[in-house]
Write an enzyme that holds these catalytic residues in place. Sequence first.
Site, PDB file in Angstrom:
ATOM      1  N   ARG A  53       0.806  -1.227   0.000  1.00  0.00           N
ATOM      2  CA  ARG A  53       0.000   0.000   0.000  1.00  0.00           C
ATOM      3  C   ARG A  53       0.829   1.262   0.000  1.00  0.00           C
ATOM      4  O   ARG A  53       0.606   2.173  -0.782  1.00  0.00           O
ATOM      5  CB  ARG A  53      -0.853   0.068   1.286  1.00  0.00           C
ATOM      6  CG  ARG A  53      -2.187  -0.499   1.197  1.00  0.00           C
ATOM      7  CD  ARG A  53      -2.592  -0.938   2.595  1.00  0.00           C
ATOM      8  NE  ARG A  53      -1.692  -1.992   3.007  1.00  0.00           N
ATOM      9  CZ  ARG A  53      -1.869  -3.259   2.684  1.00  0.00           C
ATOM     10  NH1 ARG A  53      -2.919  -3.624   2.031  1.00  0.00           N
ATOM     11  NH2 ARG A  53      -0.998  -4.166   3.054  1.00  0.00           N
ATOM     12  N   THR A  54       1.785   1.327   0.922  1.00  0.00           N
ATOM     13  CA  THR A  54       2.505   2.583   1.091  1.00  0.00           C
ATOM     14  C   THR A  54       3.269   2.905  -0.185  1.00  0.00           C
ATOM     15  O   THR A  54       3.193   4.011  -0.718  1.00  0.00           O
ATOM     16  CB  THR A  54       3.445   2.488   2.309  1.00  0.00           C
ATOM     17  OG1 THR A  54       2.659   2.100   3.440  1.00  0.00           O
ATOM     18  CG2 THR A  54       4.117   3.814   2.595  1.00  0.00           C
ATOM     19  N   LYS A  82      25.440  -5.251  -2.240  1.00  0.00           N
ATOM     20  CA  LYS A  82      26.914  -5.249  -2.288  1.00  0.00           C
ATOM     21  C   LYS A  82      27.512  -4.592  -1.049  1.00  0.00           C
ATOM     22  O   LYS A  82      28.716  -4.395  -0.972  1.00  0.00           O
ATOM     23  CB  LYS A  82      27.393  -4.477  -3.526  1.00  0.00           C
ATOM     24  CG  LYS A  82      26.909  -5.023  -4.844  1.00  0.00           C
ATOM     25  CD  LYS A  82      27.451  -4.144  -5.984  1.00  0.00           C
ATOM     26  CE  LYS A  82      26.776  -4.456  -7.296  1.00  0.00           C
ATOM     27  NZ  LYS A  82      26.943  -3.355  -8.256  1.00  0.00           N
ATOM     28  N   HIS A 131       5.374   6.154  11.522  1.00  0.00           N
ATOM     29  CA  HIS A 131       4.828   6.001  10.172  1.00  0.00           C
ATOM     30  C   HIS A 131       3.867   7.165   9.944  1.00  0.00           C
ATOM     31  O   HIS A 131       2.654   6.983   9.858  1.00  0.00           O
ATOM     32  CB  HIS A 131       4.108   4.653  10.093  1.00  0.00           C
ATOM     33  CG  HIS A 131       3.800   4.167   8.704  1.00  0.00           C
ATOM     34  ND1 HIS A 131       3.926   4.968   7.583  1.00  0.00           N
ATOM     35  CD2 HIS A 131       3.356   2.967   8.270  1.00  0.00           C
ATOM     36  CE1 HIS A 131       3.572   4.253   6.513  1.00  0.00           C
ATOM     37  NE2 HIS A 131       3.229   3.044   6.913  1.00  0.00           N
TER      38      HIS A 131
HETATM   39  C1  NCD Z   1       1.813  -1.010   8.399  1.00  0.00           C
HETATM   40  C2  NCD Z   1       3.308  -0.827   8.439  1.00  0.00           C
HETATM   41  O1  NCD Z   1       4.012  -1.178   7.510  1.00  0.00           O
HETATM   42  O2  NCD Z   1       3.739  -0.277   9.445  1.00  0.00           O
HETATM   43  N1  NCD Z   1       1.298  -1.168   7.135  1.00  0.00           N
HETATM   44  C3  NCD Z   1       1.099  -0.062   6.357  1.00  0.00           C
HETATM   45  O3  NCD Z   1       1.993   0.711   6.074  1.00  0.00           O
HETATM   46  N2  NCD Z   1      -0.155   0.141   5.933  1.00  0.00           N
HETATM   47  C4  NCD Z   1       1.308  -1.952   9.396  1.00  0.00           C
HETATM   48  C5  NCD Z   1       1.834  -3.360   9.419  1.00  0.00           C
HETATM   49  O4  NCD Z   1       2.760  -3.730   8.707  1.00  0.00           O
HETATM   50  O5  NCD Z   1       1.270  -4.125  10.216  1.00  0.00           O
END
Ligand code: NCD
Length: 303
Positions: A53-54, A82, A131
């Site tokens: 998603r991100t 490397k 995040h």
């Molecule tokens: C999350 C992450 O990567 O922190 N996912 C996301 O970015 N939507 C949550 C997760 O990995 O559980």
Amino acid sequence: MRHDHLIDTKQLSRQDIEDVLDRAAEIDADPAAFGDRHAGKLLGLLFYEPSTRTKMSFETSIKRLGGDIVDMGSVESSSVKKGESLADTTRVIEGYADALVLRHPSQGAAKMVSEFVDVPLLNAGDGAGHHPTQTLLDLYTIRENAGLDDLTIGIMGDLKYGRTVHSLAHALTNFDTRQHFISPGSLKLPRSVRYDLHEAGANVREHTDIEDVLPNLDVLYVTRIQRERFPDENEYRAVAGDYRIDLETLEDARDDLTIMHPLPRVDEIAPEVDETDHAKYFEQAHNGIPVRMALLDSMLEDQ
Ligand code: NCD
């Protein structure tokens, strides 16, 4: 937004957040109006950890603004294999791009990189740290469904390793919210996060049973138990599978409860819940586009 880099949500004021969400709402209403705002701009993607998603929503967002990506690709196929250091890689890629997006398994990686790159850096997840771009789309979803003030939210699951939780909890201190944290004892919020929340004057309670708070909640934010961050596989097994939401659990919930999840989910929410009006996690994931478009738009504006 005044900031050059977005590393965590502690740097965001209520005004910063509202500016991004308002711009995202404008984009949502008329995406085509933003279609060539950043023609020719390049976003550098450095993903040292898996992401669906991100990564894809950053790519979609810059393309919908008229720009494009330069992608380091997977760690397996890049010079990281490397032995190239994070510092060297980012220094090189900043010369190719107008902004960088970094996801890395080490907590603090984005902060470290931000100290020596000149283009805007967006933290797309640093280990069990933060995040912040996920938080902005979470806040957008909360604002659309329940409103951000006079909000009672439950945040459940992996509060120790879940970076989406750390970022969201802090951002919510800008609003009039009551935060209930629900987790097994071994996955409670880290002490440093609890301290920061306390310093920010947050209204926080901790619980081990969802039943204790569910009937009061406007929003329930469910998270995945993060297997990859457990130093000990046995410890992971001991807690995985607890804290699952299904139709039976929801009998005590309010009719207008909003259920969110940053995804990916494993077993935390039974698929039968997807068919209910509570389920907003797919809508939440879709909100990643207008919100990341809004964020990129504001960060690239002065570039
Ligand atoms: C999350 C992450 O990567 O922190 N996912 C996301 O970015 N939507 C949550 C997760 O990995 O559980």
